[in-house]
Design an enzyme around this catalytic site. Structure first.
Site, PDB file in Angstrom:
ATOM      1  CG  ASP A  13      17.240  73.795 -24.346  1.00  0.00           C
ATOM      2  OD1 ASP A  13      17.558  72.817 -23.367  1.00  0.00           O
ATOM      3  OD2 ASP A  13      17.513  74.360 -23.536  1.00  0.00           O
ATOM      4  CB  ALA A  41      22.155  67.390 -21.362  1.00  0.00           C
ATOM      5  CG  HIS A  43      18.461  64.893 -24.141  1.00  0.00           C
ATOM      6  ND1 HIS A  43      19.568  64.120 -24.265  1.00  0.00           N
ATOM      7  CD2 HIS A  43      18.948  66.017 -24.518  1.00  0.00           C
ATOM      8  CE1 HIS A  43      20.779  64.418 -24.656  1.00  0.00           C
ATOM      9  NE2 HIS A  43      19.925  66.375 -25.102  1.00  0.00           N
ATOM     10  CB  THR A  44      11.740  65.889 -23.669  1.00  0.00           C
ATOM     11  OG1 THR A  44      12.584  67.068 -22.133  1.00  0.00           O
ATOM     12  CG2 THR A  44      10.519  65.423 -22.867  1.00  0.00           C
ATOM     13  CB  VAL A 250      18.213  71.070 -16.591  1.00  0.00           C
ATOM     14  CG1 VAL A 250      18.775  71.279 -14.487  1.00  0.00           C
ATOM     15  CG2 VAL A 250      18.109  69.570 -17.237  1.00  0.00           C
ATOM     16  CB  THR A 251      16.366  75.932 -14.801  1.00  0.00           C
ATOM     17  OG1 THR A 251      16.663  76.124 -16.071  1.00  0.00           O
ATOM     18  CG2 THR A 251      18.640  75.522 -14.460  1.00  0.00           C
TER      19      THR A 251
HETATM   20  P1  IMP Z   1      26.823  75.163 -16.852  1.00  0.00           P
HETATM   21  O1  IMP Z   1      26.123  73.954 -18.040  1.00  0.00           O
HETATM   22  O2  IMP Z   1      24.853  74.244 -16.217  1.00  0.00           O
HETATM   23  O3  IMP Z   1      27.650  75.511 -16.984  1.00  0.00           O
HETATM   24  O4  IMP Z   1      25.549  76.382 -18.099  1.00  0.00           O
HETATM   25  C1  IMP Z   1      26.468  77.317 -18.782  1.00  0.00           C
HETATM   26  C2  IMP Z   1      25.700  77.735 -19.667  1.00  0.00           C
HETATM   27  O5  IMP Z   1      24.759  77.001 -20.279  1.00  0.00           O
HETATM   28  C3  IMP Z   1      24.307  78.583 -18.874  1.00  0.00           C
HETATM   29  O6  IMP Z   1      24.027  79.577 -20.144  1.00  0.00           O
HETATM   30  C4  IMP Z   1      22.872  77.478 -18.958  1.00  0.00           C
HETATM   31  O7  IMP Z   1      21.758  77.417 -19.413  1.00  0.00           O
HETATM   32  C5  IMP Z   1      23.576  76.976 -20.843  1.00  0.00           C
HETATM   33  N1  IMP Z   1      23.568  75.353 -20.589  1.00  0.00           N
HETATM   34  C6  IMP Z   1      23.664  74.555 -20.365  1.00  0.00           C
HETATM   35  N2  IMP Z   1      23.526  73.370 -20.830  1.00  0.00           N
HETATM   36  C7  IMP Z   1      22.252  73.642 -20.845  1.00  0.00           C
HETATM   37  C8  IMP Z   1      21.362  71.979 -21.569  1.00  0.00           C
HETATM   38  O8  IMP Z   1      20.965  71.295 -21.945  1.00  0.00           O
HETATM   39  N3  IMP Z   1      20.160  73.039 -22.565  1.00  0.00           N
HETATM   40  C9  IMP Z   1      20.648  74.479 -22.988  1.00  0.00           C
HETATM   41  N4  IMP Z   1      21.108  74.943 -22.237  1.00  0.00           N
HETATM   42  C10 IMP Z   1      22.125  74.757 -21.048  1.00  0.00           C
HETATM   43 MG    MG Z   2      17.708  70.771 -22.771  1.00  0.00          MG
END
Ligand code: IMP
Ligand code: MG
Length: 337
Positions: A13, A41, A43-44, A250-251
């Site tokens: 991010d 991931a 991306h904006t 994403v979340t």
């Molecule tokens: P996972 O990659 O979904 O297994 O998550 C593992 C850790 O990586 C968590 O803390 C997520 O929030 C973080 N994470 C995964 N992808 C991203 C991203 O694109 N941006 C920020 N945090 C990420």
């Molecule tokens: Mg991001």
């Protein structure tokens, strides 16, 4: 260029999407190829009044003349990929490596249902961890076994290496950030793969000798989502006051926030072999420079901040982000001002 690899310097991010899309348009890159993990991931990209939220496609999609690749190391959620292809209309110029692993619904369910993964670690719940488990077990399905993806399949490594042989510009896109690396990050609060520059190249299938520039993207402050170490973490009210409060693409979670950290940045420069730095969100520290395209539009204090980063890290700051639009960039690659 011709071959630039771009990675996140902290925990993701940092604004890679914006920097990548800027480079794709400004440098007219021939290939934009994604490495990294998968649809975790987000991306904006904001360009010509349109906001794109990308989770599968390379950010270089904004340049209609750029060939797009997704490397064999990337995990693909076919539904998300096809909807992004539809949204952007990039049908004729996307090449998906035959050997990309496929994320199935059961991977997403397992990620979300796991008290360890989505609970303790705070994953994005997009199934990337459970899919990589199966990949290591050698039981996962690969892209060539998924009929809906047939139109896009190819040999990304072969094509990209041939493009480099011809001296064409290739932009390799990393995802997440250095300290989310499974090997070098803040284990166990990390993602399910290494995400440093070397691995991003391996995801795509180019060797270390082919890379000309490693561009590490830092944000002017640090954020992370999920659990784990964050030095100097600010209370949410303080983050809000400083204008550093962010919501995850994403979340939808609120990101944790801390000031820029030189020690972490030094480590990141080392782990990635950085040759250039992009610093994004300068306008969050110095609102006067919002939308600036020239260094003399940045207040003196801000220019000192940039100089300090350069001196302490020993790597030139070549791009400075001053706003969310693709065009909001101070490009210092050809000298100052
Ligand atoms: P996972 O990659 O979904 O297994 O998550 C593992 C850790 O990586 C968590 O803390 C997520 O929030 C973080 N994470 C995964 N992808 C991203 C991203 O694109 N941006 C920020 N945090 C990420
Ligand atoms: Mg991001």
């Amino acid at each position: 260029m011709p071959c630039t690899v771009t990675v996140g310097g902290f925990w993701g991010d940092e604004g890679k999407g914006k920097i990548l899309s800027y480079l794709a348009v400004k440098d007219q890159v021939k290939w934009g190829v994604r490495g990294g993990v998968g649809p975790n991931a987000g991306h904006t990209v904001i360009y010509k009044g349109r906001t794109l939220k990308l989770r599968m496609l390379p950010s270089a999609v904004v340049n209609p003349n750029t060939q797009l690749g997704i490397g064999a190391g990337v995990l693909v959620n076919p539904r998300l990929l096809l909807s992004e292809v539809e949204m952007t209309g990039c049908h004729g110029r996307l090449l998906l490596d035959r050997q990309c692993a496929i994320i199935e619904d059961r991977h997403v369910e397992a990620d979300k249902a796991s008290a360890h993964l989505s609970g303790k670690i705070g994953t994005t719940g997009t199934g990337t961890g459970p899919c990589n488990v199966e990949r290591v077990q050698r039981t996962v399905k690969i892209a060539e076994e998924h009929s809906e993806l047939k139109a896009y399949l190819g040999d990304v490594a072969g094509e990209v290496n041939e493009a480099l042989d011809r001296g064409e510009k290739v932009l390799v896109e990393g995802t997440q950030g250095t300290f989310l690396s499974l090997y070098h990050g803040t284990y166990p609060y990390v993602t399910s793969k290494d995400v440093t520059a070397s691995s991003i190249c391996a995801d795509v299938g180019i060797g270390p000798t082919r890379v000309d520039e490693v561009l590490v993207v830092f944000k002017a402050y640090v954020t992370r989502v999920g659990g784990g170490f964050l030095p100097g973490e600010l209370p949410p009210s303080e983050a809000e006051k400083r204008g550093w409060s962010e919501t995850a693409t994403v979340t939808g979670r609120t990101r944790r926030v801390a000031p820029f950290n030189v020690e972490l940045a030094k480590r990141s420069v080392k782990l990635n072999g950085a040759t250039q730095i992009a610093l994004t969100k300068m306008d969050a520290l110095y609102p006067e420079c919002r939308g600036a395209k020239k260094l003399d539009q940045v207040p003196l204090e801000g220019r000192r901040f940039l100089q300090k980063i350069e001196d302490l890290l020993g790597v030139p700051v070549t791009l400075v982000g001053t706003g969310p639009d693709l065009e909001d960039v101070i490009d210092l690659r050809k000298g100052r001002i």
